[in-house]
Design an enzyme around this catalytic site. Structure first.
Site, PDB file in Angstrom:
ATOM      1  CG  LEU A 104      -9.955 -10.267  24.972  1.00  0.00           C
ATOM      2  CD1 LEU A 104      -9.270  -9.947  26.293  1.00  0.00           C
ATOM      3  CD2 LEU A 104     -11.307 -10.927  25.207  1.00  0.00           C
ATOM      4  CB  CYS A 141     -16.005  -2.621  17.215  1.00  0.00           C
ATOM      5  SG  CYS A 141     -15.608  -0.901  16.975  1.00  0.00           S
ATOM      6  CB  CYS A 189     -16.746   0.642  14.546  1.00  0.00           C
ATOM      7  SG  CYS A 189     -17.641  -0.320  15.731  1.00  0.00           S
ATOM      8  CG  HIS A 237      -7.354  -7.461  16.396  1.00  0.00           C
ATOM      9  ND1 HIS A 237      -8.521  -6.762  16.554  1.00  0.00           N
ATOM     10  CD2 HIS A 237      -7.466  -8.101  15.203  1.00  0.00           C
ATOM     11  CE1 HIS A 237      -9.299  -6.961  15.492  1.00  0.00           C
ATOM     12  NE2 HIS A 237      -8.680  -7.768  14.664  1.00  0.00           N
ATOM     13  CG  PHE A 289     -15.068  31.642  15.214  1.00  0.00           C
ATOM     14  CD1 PHE A 289     -16.390  31.306  14.935  1.00  0.00           C
ATOM     15  CD2 PHE A 289     -14.371  32.420  14.309  1.00  0.00           C
ATOM     16  CE1 PHE A 289     -16.997  31.755  13.782  1.00  0.00           C
ATOM     17  CE2 PHE A 289     -14.984  32.862  13.140  1.00  0.00           C
ATOM     18  CZ  PHE A 289     -16.291  32.528  12.885  1.00  0.00           C
TER      19      PHE A 289
END
Ligand SMILES: Cc1cc2nc3c(=O)[nH]c(=O)nc-3n(C[C@H](O)[C@H](O)[C@H](O)COP(=O)(O)OP(=O)(O)OC[C@H]3O[C@@H](n4cnc5c(N)ncnc54)[C@H](O)[C@@H]3O)c2cc1C
Length: 524
Positions: A81, A85, A90, A140, A502
């Site tokens: 599933l 991607c 991706c 996976h 910062f």
């Protein structure tokens, strides 16, 4: 009947390591591995929905429906599933883009500080592709583990589904019925269609990670000008190869702020990328072994031939809707996207669709969210999903993030646009060591022009932030949250009230604070 996958000892709990081995075996020999079933025979309820396709849309929709107390089944032809991607889209894109950024740094500082001499050095593309291919089953396995053990999802994997009608599919020799179907079939790359496109050495993002079995020589031709073309093109360039980009229209048209787009493209050219806009690939010519050897191109300046043994086509994606059209007659648009309303309902009652199959934007956030909206609609909730005003990003050698309006569009809509940006306009160009932050400090001190670009677009009358743009590293996360605030009406004063960590990749907070005291806002 209970059809739950079990481990070698007959126990139904499967570890991540077990899944990894099982998925690797199934990818190597899908037929021998057979269907992987996790169906709870003790639950006698009819399925509320079958998700056809277990990518981002199908998996997230399944998880949501399950969380709502419904009963779902998700079916995928792959043995895992999560879909494309982590398998070919991706995740390899991010791996390649990280390599591009690292290699640009190494080449910029070649032979100085602690950096090795990279002069004339070509690094391997194939090694990185192999690294991805070896490692991808880890993700996976985790998704299968999470889906089964933690989310209690029912599934049939490693088995293509055939849609029979609005309530039934056939998978692994069985006909299964549900109250609703959700088409979550994803998309596929638009294939190059010129003479010679079937030659060896012609790749797209899917074939690259499956079949690359040689080291491309010194020239890569990239066809396309969108996100994937640029992301992969920059990686190939960073490995030390000549990269020629053939763009039919405008490169990176998706980046709507002109200055940001120009900064990103100028840095690509500075890394040696050759960009032909208005160019059309007309043919590929092979050598005697059947491998691509030359690309024939029409450019505005006339025809050009480029010697190459590696062509990468990134022409965009097409919704994978054909099977649903044939089986159900669902209505699609001219690009093949399944038409849905805001409840994710298609033109066929009881059939929903989510993810790439419903068209642009083809991004993970939309695949996941639209899957969950389909689940909610199926359980009777009145939902309304229409993606709008989302933040976006892409990679060059940098990370480029943006949200809202670019300067040009803002000026067309508002009479008093104020710009806060870094570096400021400088008659002598970009050689100012700001912005500087994570991953750009070395550039800021040694090659200031490479240290990034950032801009906030403000409506001077209402003081509201209209858009934000960033080229650098590490700002993408901030854009996810900043986008929500901008949609809620964030003002320059509120931005200046925030507490920066910062040196922060976006300098937006401190720059806004420098101007927030002004009654009449001025550019900075
Ligand atoms: C190169 C590239 C890089 C990308 N990078 C990013 C990124 O960085 N960030 C981002 O947000 N988005 C990115 N995307 C987009 C993102 O990958 C997609 O939007 C997302 O994967 C779509 O999810 P989906 O569930 O709709 O489709 P998929 O994940 O493709 O799932 C569809 C599933 O359906 C299955 N299937 C198809 N037919 C059948 C059948 N008959 N029976 C059973 N199963 C079937 C397939 O096996 C697949 O698993 C990228 C895309 C590309 C091409």
């Amino acid at each position: 009947m209970d059809q739950r996958i079990a481990n070698d000892s007959g126990e139904s709990f499967l570890t991540i390591e077990h899944w990894k081995k099982r998925i690797e075996d199934a990818l190597a020999a899908p037929d021998a591995a057979g269907p992987i079933r996790n169906i709870n025979g003790e639950d006698q309820r009819e399925f509320d929905a079958i998700f056809v396709g277990g990518g981002a849309a199908g998996r997230f929709g399944s998880a949501y429906l399950r969380a709502l107390g419904g009963r779902q089944l998700v079916v995928d032809r792959w043995p895992f599933l999560g879909g494309s991607c982590p398998h070919n889209a991706c995740v390899p894109h991010h791996l390649f883009s990280e390599c591009a950024a690292e290699l640009m740094l190494a080449r910029t500082f070649s032979g100085s500080l602690w950096f090795p001499d990279m002069n004339g050095r070509i690094t391997s593309i194939k090694e990185v592709v192999d690294l991805f291919r070896r490692g991808r089953t880890g993700a996976h396995a985790i998704m299968n583990y999470q889906s089964k053990e933690q989310l209690d999802i029912e599934f049939v994997l490693n088995a293509p589904a055939q849609i029979l009608d609005a309530h039934r599919i056939e998978v692994a020799g069985e006909v299964i019925r549900a109250r609703a179907l959700v088409l979550a079939l994803g998309s596929e790359p638009i294939r190059l269609d010129v003479p010679g496109s079937a030659l060896k050495g012609v790749h797209d993002y899917t074939t690259l990670v499956e079949t690359l079995d040689y080291e491309p020589a010194d020239t890569v031709v990239v066809v396309g000008g969108g996100k994937t073309a640029v992301e992969y093109g920059c990686f190939f360039n960073a490995t030390g190869r000549r990269v020629v980009m053939l763009v039919r229209n405008r490169l990176l048209d998706i980046v709507k702020d002109g200055e940001t787009r120009a900064y990103a493209i100028d840095r690509m050219r500075e890394q040696g990328m050759e960009i032909f806009e208005g160019a059309t690939l007309t043919a590929l010519i092979g050598d005697t072994s059947g491998r691509v050897a030359r690309a024939v191109v029409e450019t505005p300046a006339g025809p050009v031939e480029i010697a190459t043994d590696f062509v990468f086509a990134a022409l965009g994606e097409r919704p994978h809707s054909q099977a649903a059209v044939e089986a159900l007659g669902v209505a699609i648009d001219e690009k093949g996207a399944v038409l849905v309303d805001e409840q994710m309902q298609t033109s066929v009652p009881g059939v929903y669709a989510a993810g790439d199959v419903i068209g642009a934007p083809m991004e993970m956030f939309k695949a996941r969210k639209s899957g969950t909206y389909a689940a909610r609609a199926i359980t009777g909730e009145k939902v309304s999903y229409k993606p709008a005003d989302w933040p976006d990003f892409l990679h060059t050698h940098y990370e480029v993030s943006w949200l809202g309006l670019g300067e040009e569009e803002a000026r067309a809509r508002y009479r008093n646009v104020v710009i806060v940006k870094m570096p400021p306009d400088n008659p002598n160009g970009l050689d100012i060591g700001l912005p500087a932050s994570d991953r750009t400090m070395l550039y800021a001190f040694a090659r200031p022009r490479l240290s990034g670009f950032q801009k906030v677009v403000i409506d001077g009358d209402t003081r509201r932030v209209l858009g934000a743009y960033h080229v650098g590293y590490g700002a993408k996360d901030a854009f996810q949250y900043l986008n929500v605030l901008v949609r809620r009406g964030l003002t320059v004063d509120e931005l200046g009230e925030m507490d920066e960590l910062f040196l922060n990749p976006t300098h937006f907070i401190q720059l806004a604070r420098l101007r927030a005291g002004q009654r009449e806002l001025q550019n900075l």
